[in-house]
Motif scaffolding. Structure first.
Motif, PDB file in Angstrom:
ATOM      1  N   SER A  64       0.825  -1.213   0.000  1.00 21.32           N
ATOM      2  CA  SER A  64       0.000   0.000   0.000  1.00 21.32           C
ATOM      3  C   SER A  64       0.856   1.259   0.000  1.00 21.32           C
ATOM      4  CB  SER A  64      -0.922  -0.007   1.221  1.00 21.32           C
ATOM      5  OG  SER A  64      -0.178   0.117   2.426  1.00 21.32           O
ATOM      6  N   GLY A 147      -6.834   2.198   1.053  1.00 21.21           N
ATOM      7  CA  GLY A 147      -8.041   3.010   1.161  1.00 21.21           C
ATOM      8  C   GLY A 147      -7.943   4.074   2.228  1.00 21.21           C
ATOM      9  N   HIS A 148      -7.203   3.799   3.308  1.00 19.61           N
ATOM     10  CA  HIS A 148      -7.030   4.808   4.351  1.00 19.61           C
ATOM     11  C   HIS A 148      -5.977   5.841   3.959  1.00 19.61           C
ATOM     12  CE1 HIS A 148      -9.515   3.472   7.798  1.00 19.61           C
ATOM     13  NE2 HIS A 148      -9.437   2.289   7.193  1.00 19.61           N
ATOM     14  N   PRO A 151      -8.203   8.422   1.032  1.00 19.35           N
ATOM     15  CA  PRO A 151      -9.662   8.414   1.225  1.00 19.35           C
ATOM     16  C   PRO A 151     -10.358   9.161   0.096  1.00 19.35           C
ATOM     17  CG  PRO A 151      -8.615   9.979   2.704  1.00 19.35           C
ATOM     18  CD  PRO A 151      -7.510   9.237   2.028  1.00 19.35           C
ATOM     19  N   ARG A 164      -7.081   8.249  -6.657  1.00 21.84           N
ATOM     20  CA  ARG A 164      -7.779   7.008  -6.343  1.00 21.84           C
ATOM     21  C   ARG A 164      -6.774   6.015  -5.764  1.00 21.84           C
ATOM     22  NH1 ARG A 164     -11.491   4.037 -10.737  1.00 21.84           N
ATOM     23  NH2 ARG A 164     -12.972   5.616  -9.960  1.00 21.84           N
ATOM     24  N   ALA A 165      -7.181   5.328  -4.719  1.00 23.24           N
ATOM     25  CA  ALA A 165      -6.294   4.373  -4.044  1.00 23.24           C
ATOM     26  C   ALA A 165      -5.862   3.265  -5.001  1.00 23.24           C
ATOM     27  CB  ALA A 165      -7.003   3.778  -2.834  1.00 23.24           C
ATOM     28  N   GLN A 167      -5.370  -0.278  -6.681  1.00 20.37           N
ATOM     29  CA  GLN A 167      -6.339  -1.359  -6.801  1.00 20.37           C
ATOM     30  C   GLN A 167      -5.661  -2.626  -7.290  1.00 20.37           C
ATOM     31  OE1 GLN A 167      -9.378   0.051  -9.434  1.00 20.37           O
ATOM     32  NE2 GLN A 167     -10.228   1.496  -7.961  1.00 20.37           N
TER      33      GLN A 167
END
Length: 201
Positions: A64, A147-148, A151, A164-165, A167
């Motif tokens: 991440s 995602g954190h 956000p 965008r986070a 994927q």
């Protein structure tokens, strides 16, 4: 000239060392194979499975942090579209996840191989099964952490951009770590070539 022993035709001749008392032939005793301790190996395998599976959490956190987000432009309709070349980050995210999984599988296999006392099929099965579960946990926790980090928040004005986070659009990435662990450990077994894999007696 010293007399030589005469052997009947058709009978196998004894080794030279047996006919010369000054140089007796030393017959090596067969090496005792170490006994397989099933209960200890199973406990070890269960511990390996749990530890390797839990490694998925830090692997997901690492992914991440390293995976690039995707820059999205806001249209008048309120929808989001990726900016130029930003759509390639979907492949980058998946490729990075696979590479991290390959590296983790390699490290797990080599670390287990260095534990000579527990080499064998139990360690291999534990490493592969733990890597499969760990890769799944890495995917789930990686998406959660991403995602954190990015956000959604409120949409900016038209023409603005949002991040965008990262994927993972395919689940095939979870196969990288268990396949790497199985391949590396199997290669080390084949390279060793011993029946007992070098386990101490």
């Amino acid at each position: 000239m010293a007399e030589q022993p005469v052997w009947n035709r058709g009978e196998p001749a004894l080794p030279t060392g047996l006919s010369d008392p000054a140089h007796p032939m030393v017959i090596p005793w067969p090496r005792r194979r170490p006994a397989v301790v099933v209960r200890a190996d199973l406990r070890f395998g269960l511990g390996v499975f749990v530890v390797v599976a839990l490694l998925g959490v830090p692997i997901g956190l690492l992914w991440s942090r390293l995976a690039p987000p995707q820059r999205m432009a806001v249209l008048p309709s309120g929808s989001l579209v990726p900016e130029n070349s930003e759509s390639y980050h979907r492949f980058d995210d998946l490729a990075l996840f696979g590479l991290i999984g390959l590296a983790a599988g390699l490290v797990v296999a080599v670390a287990l191989w260095l534990l000579r006392r527990r080499r064998g099929p139990v360690a291999l099965v534990a490493a592969v099964a733990g890597s499969a579960l760990g890769a799944w946990l890495a995917m789930r926790t990686g998406l959660f952490f991403a995602g954190h980090l990015y956000p959604p928040g409120a949409l900016p004005p038209v023409g603005g951009t949002v991040l965008r986070a990262p994927q993972l659009n395919s689940g095939w990435g979870v196969l990288a770590q268990p396949l790497a662990a199985a391949f590396v450990y199997g290669t080390l077994v084949a390279w060793n070539g011993a029946d007992d894999l070098g386990r101490p007696g």
